[in-house]
Scaffold this motif. Structure first.
Motif, short mmCIF file in Angstrom:
data_model
loop_
_atom_site.label_atom_id
_atom_site.label_comp_id
_atom_site.label_asym_id
_atom_site.label_seq_id
_atom_site.Cartn_x
_atom_site.Cartn_y
_atom_site.Cartn_z
N UNK A 71 0.84 -1.28 -0.20
CA UNK A 71 0.10 -0.03 -0.02
C UNK A 71 0.82 1.27 -0.10
N UNK A 72 1.77 1.26 1.04
CA UNK A 72 2.76 2.29 0.97
C UNK A 72 3.64 2.73 -0.24
N UNK A 73 3.94 1.62 -0.92
CA UNK A 73 4.71 1.68 -2.09
C UNK A 73 4.02 2.13 -3.06
N UNK A 74 3.07 1.47 -3.51
CA UNK A 74 2.19 1.96 -4.67
C UNK A 74 1.66 3.22 -4.65
N UNK A 75 0.92 3.65 -3.49
CA UNK A 75 0.52 5.17 -3.44
C UNK A 75 1.47 6.17 -3.44
N UNK A 76 2.77 5.84 -2.88
CA UNK A 76 3.67 6.74 -3.17
C UNK A 76 4.02 6.84 -4.59
N UNK A 77 4.39 5.57 -5.25
CA UNK A 77 4.41 5.60 -6.64
C UNK A 77 3.55 6.65 -7.42
N UNK A 78 2.17 6.37 -7.39
CA UNK A 78 1.10 7.08 -7.64
C UNK A 78 1.21 8.56 -7.41
N UNK A 79 1.45 8.95 -6.36
CA UNK A 79 1.73 10.48 -6.08
C UNK A 79 3.09 10.87 -6.90
N UNK A 80 3.79 10.24 -6.85
CA UNK A 80 5.20 10.59 -7.48
C UNK A 80 4.65 10.85 -9.27
N UNK A 104 -1.24 16.11 -4.45
CA UNK A 104 -1.36 16.69 -3.05
C UNK A 104 -2.47 15.79 -2.55
N UNK A 105 -3.59 15.70 -2.96
CA UNK A 105 -4.73 15.04 -2.23
C UNK A 105 -4.40 13.50 -2.33
N UNK A 106 -3.92 12.83 -3.05
CA UNK A 106 -3.41 11.48 -3.31
C UNK A 106 -2.21 11.40 -2.07
N UNK A 107 -1.36 12.20 -2.24
CA UNK A 107 -0.15 12.28 -1.45
C UNK A 107 -0.48 12.21 0.24
N UNK A 108 -1.56 12.99 0.32
CA UNK A 108 -2.13 13.29 1.86
C UNK A 108 -2.69 12.03 2.26
N UNK A 109 -3.55 11.67 1.41
CA UNK A 109 -4.09 10.35 1.72
C UNK A 109 -3.46 9.18 1.94
#
Length: 173
Positions: A71-80, A104-109
């Motif tokens: 979860x942490x890895x793929x949401x970080x990737x999506x934010x990047x 910004x919204x994806x990153x905060x979530x």
């Protein structure tokens, strides 16, 4: 001192240090910049969020629970990726602003849910499993969260209008 206490001290200290840095150096500069330039600077930092994939890279971290690492890895990737798209579309302003808001919204979530998942699995007590990636939640995550908040603040704050240097200039124009 337990690993959990050390982790919590490190995390709080990371936020305090970055907030002091922002107050003294970064926020005054960002406030004087054009809004697009300020958002580009923040997006540039967040374009490195692909680094979060390290959580699922075998041999870098220990056995992190499956409820946390992917979860942490793929949401970080999506934010990047969203931050990179913002940088790539800076000349197409409607797309640029869409990607700025999105990253910004994806990153905060992502960060809020990462904190939640980390608490649920007891990550502070097993912080040693992070190996060299320990620096991510201690140094990098506080910077990321602070810059997301600053980016949103800059988006909603009232933009200063350019005023004439002298009152007489307005009449002469």
């Amino acid at each position: 001192m337990s690993p959990q206490i050390i982790f919590q001290i490190h995390l709080v200290s990371g936020y305090v240090a970055w907030l002091l840095c922002f107050r003294a150096y970064l926020m005054p500069r960002l406030k004087t910049m054009d809004i697009v330039a300020a958002q580009r600077a923040i997006a540039t930092l967040h374009s490195f969020r692909f680094f979060g994939l390290v959580f699922i890279l075998p041999g870098v971290v220990g056995n992190l629970p499956a409820s946390f690492a992917p979860f942490a890895a793929y949401w970080d990737l999506a934010t990047g990726v969203l931050a990179m798209l913002a940088l790539l579309t800076v000349r197409i302003r409607p797309l640029f602003w869409l990607f700025v808001v999105a990253f910004n919204l994806v990153g905060i979530v992502d960060l809020i849910l990462d904190y939640y998942h980390a608490t649920q699995i007891g990550l502070p007590a097993m912080a040693g499993q992070l190996g060299a990636a320990y620096v991510i939640p201690i140094i990098y995550v506080p910077l990321l969260m602070i810059t997301h908040v600053v980016a949103l603040y800059l988006l909603v704050r009232r933009q200063p209008t350019t005023a004439p240097a002298f009152a007489g200039e307005a009449a002469a124009s």
